[in-house]
Design a protein around this motif. Sequence first.
Motif, PDB file in Angstrom:
ATOM      1  N   LYS A 175       9.840 -49.957 -41.776  1.00 54.68           N
ATOM      2  CA  LYS A 175       9.708 -48.878 -42.570  1.00 54.68           C
ATOM      3  C   LYS A 175       8.899 -48.914 -44.060  1.00 54.68           C
ATOM      4  O   LYS A 175       8.285 -48.089 -44.510  1.00 54.68           O
ATOM      5  CB  LYS A 175      11.153 -48.318 -43.068  1.00 54.68           C
ATOM      6  N   THR A 220       5.771 -46.602 -44.759  1.00 55.93           N
ATOM      7  CA  THR A 220       5.842 -45.738 -45.865  1.00 55.93           C
ATOM      8  C   THR A 220       4.653 -46.069 -46.735  1.00 55.93           C
ATOM      9  O   THR A 220       3.935 -44.980 -47.163  1.00 55.93           O
ATOM     10  CB  THR A 220       7.229 -46.165 -46.499  1.00 55.93           C
ATOM     11  N   GLN A 262       6.828 -38.778 -38.725  1.00 56.73           N
ATOM     12  CA  GLN A 262       7.158 -39.558 -40.173  1.00 56.73           C
ATOM     13  C   GLN A 262       8.317 -38.665 -40.876  1.00 56.73           C
ATOM     14  O   GLN A 262       9.152 -39.264 -41.390  1.00 56.73           O
ATOM     15  CB  GLN A 262       5.985 -40.071 -40.885  1.00 56.73           C
ATOM     16  N   TYR A 263       8.021 -37.320 -40.880  1.00 58.56           N
ATOM     17  CA  TYR A 263       9.097 -36.624 -41.318  1.00 58.56           C
ATOM     18  C   TYR A 263      10.368 -36.619 -40.422  1.00 58.56           C
ATOM     19  O   TYR A 263      11.575 -36.572 -41.249  1.00 58.56           O
ATOM     20  CB  TYR A 263       8.465 -35.282 -41.778  1.00 58.56           C
ATOM     21  N   ASN A 307      10.291 -38.718 -44.259  1.00 58.26           N
ATOM     22  CA  ASN A 307       9.444 -38.982 -45.081  1.00 58.26           C
ATOM     23  C   ASN A 307       8.970 -37.611 -45.735  1.00 58.26           C
ATOM     24  O   ASN A 307       8.203 -36.845 -45.012  1.00 58.26           O
ATOM     25  CB  ASN A 307       8.091 -39.638 -44.970  1.00 58.26           C
TER      26      ASN A 307
END
Length: 724
Positions: A105, A109, A161-162, A167
């Motif tokens: 992660k 990120t 990713q969201y 994120n």
Amino acid sequence: MSLVGGSGNKVRDSGSFLNEVFLGDVRLDSDSIHGQAQQTNLEYLMMLDGDNLVWSFRKTAGLPTPGVAYGGWESPNQELRGHFVGHYLSATALMWASTGNDALKKKMTAVVSALGECQEKMGTGYLSAFPSEFFDRFEAVKPVWAPYYTIHKMMAGLVDQYVFAGNDQALKMVTQMAAYFYKRVQNVIEKYTIERHWKSLNEETGGMNDVMYRLYTITGDANHLLLAHLFDKPCFLGLLAIKADELSGFHANTHIPIVVGAQRRYEVTGDPLYKEIGTFFMETVNSSHSYATGGTSVGEFWSEPKRLATTLQTENEESCTTYNMLKVSRNLFRWTKEMAYADYYERALTNGVLSIQRGKEPGVMIYMLPLGPGMSKATGYHKWGSQFNDFWCCYGTGIESFSKLGDSIYFEQAGKDLALYIIQYISSTLNWKLGQISVNQKVTPVVSWDPRLRVTTTISSKKEGVSSTVNFRMPFWTTSNAKATLNGQSIPVTSAGNFLSVTKKWSSSDVITLEMPITLRMEAIQDDRSDYASLHAILYGPYLLVGLTTDESDLKPDSGPLTNWITPIPSEYNAYLVSFSQETDKSLFAIAHKNNTITMVNFPNPGDSDSVISTFRIITNSSISTRVPSHKDAIGEAIMLEPYSLPGMLLVHQGKEKTLEISDSSNHDNALFRLVEANDGTVRIEAENQKGCFVYNSNGSVKLSCDEKDSTFMTSQFSRPSGT
């Protein structure tokens, strides 16, 4: 509209579909083949360098470029650069949800943040590894290599990713990208016509409609819905709408994602036309364009329907197509609960996804799956990424596939009739939040000597008094002799092709066991020409079998039932298989047979064609059919060595200083050898009827020598059989 299954997908009526359970609530058993494949993929994702991945994005944005750009299709001079980064964003988000790996992660990120800096620097919402001028060429219908294909991967990666990693920056970035491309498409339509926009879509655009429908379910922005509609490609979907099989000649992986988007349109809008499109498409591909693996396409394109016999070659079943067909089938299953779609998912996942990764080697996958007679996967594997600097498109879908192996094992039904559907038998655990239970599914690996799939499912309630139904898929390939127990007591079993439903108020540890017989069967190839009526695949339950042939591959007319000429191999079989290696200062060699002559080859990697000819079966002197309990027990014993690929043949010597051969000689005197262990743990192969004479390497040839110097030269070690 409401959120479904924690996945961020709004639908018109969540009660009308089965929901996908959130990927983060599923954990694969690390000892299972699926868990090992996932771990191998995780290791590869951890190898990738963030600066190298975003190098071309920073270059395009005018930012400093630390690191070194990756190669292959990610090279700075490739028009498709940036697509793999989109795959990486999706794969890492899915992998983090599947494993909770904090180090991963942190890496992913950081990549999102670096891409955000690039987008902010450009200031228009545009984000890509190539300049926006590529879209000028696209809109002018001038040659350019699929810019929207790459943009789709980027946008899908940011949505993932969201959705899967929470994120918020990724959602902001993809929303800005959507606004940028909304304006671009509107400008094309206003400047020219909408027909001009449709014409430009004849280039590969990936699943732009799908990602825009996904984004709309999150944002509710009408512009996102409109842009999704504008990428629906009516010239293709229109053919499916009138139920015409005109797939021949279409590039398969250009168009399957468009169908996935059409399915999403049905879920979002409720328009039944798009349900019919998805259903007809699946039926058409599955009945007329699919191989026994569940895969489709030859050289990336669809061939004539029911004309597959003459398409078998090295470049069948592009791995991207299988990845996307799985999406089509899982959507149809969620809508209908029809078993055929779950059965398809098992077939394609087992034979078309798990088969593309080579063992536990991170970053070694296959792009096309060879299906032609005499073909081997060994020649199709590619090493790619940080070590080998060679990215291709379908390797991207590969890293996504192995990051989400847990996403279609379990589905849930909300509402008053709370139910869980288990459609894949994969060792795993599920924290079923909606049903207030935990599920632990343990699957015994399938073997030939025990023709049953054995599954033990332990269900534990987290809240007293909550009742629900757990449905177990009874696959089409099993028989009426299946058995099931609940806490040790037999329960009635439904027929194959249906669900076994168990409804109760679950206790702290209810145990359900299933035993489903696995049978051998043959399936004809999808070809309606009489010349190919005899061409069949052989399957064992969901597993497509392959044959090892050295001569004629056709079965004779009197071959009889499968069980007459295919017999199960006992569990101890591997103990009798061995490869003999010899290490020099620079290389490792193996004894092998070629054209009935024994020679030395470079010690092969697992799966290489030479691994087969380098593997032998140990047979004791007492009988040709008697084997030793373990190859270690053969040391000091008189044995014979049978080539793995030539049953009934034996390794024989022809006397001193003569090359060893393969023979079916009825006189076994020259086929008897003795394994003599040296002080260092290696062994020498001594001729039983020529005491003091040993097998040795003579410049690549394998001979028998009684010279002490030569006899000590051949010191071969037992190895794990390279051919198994």
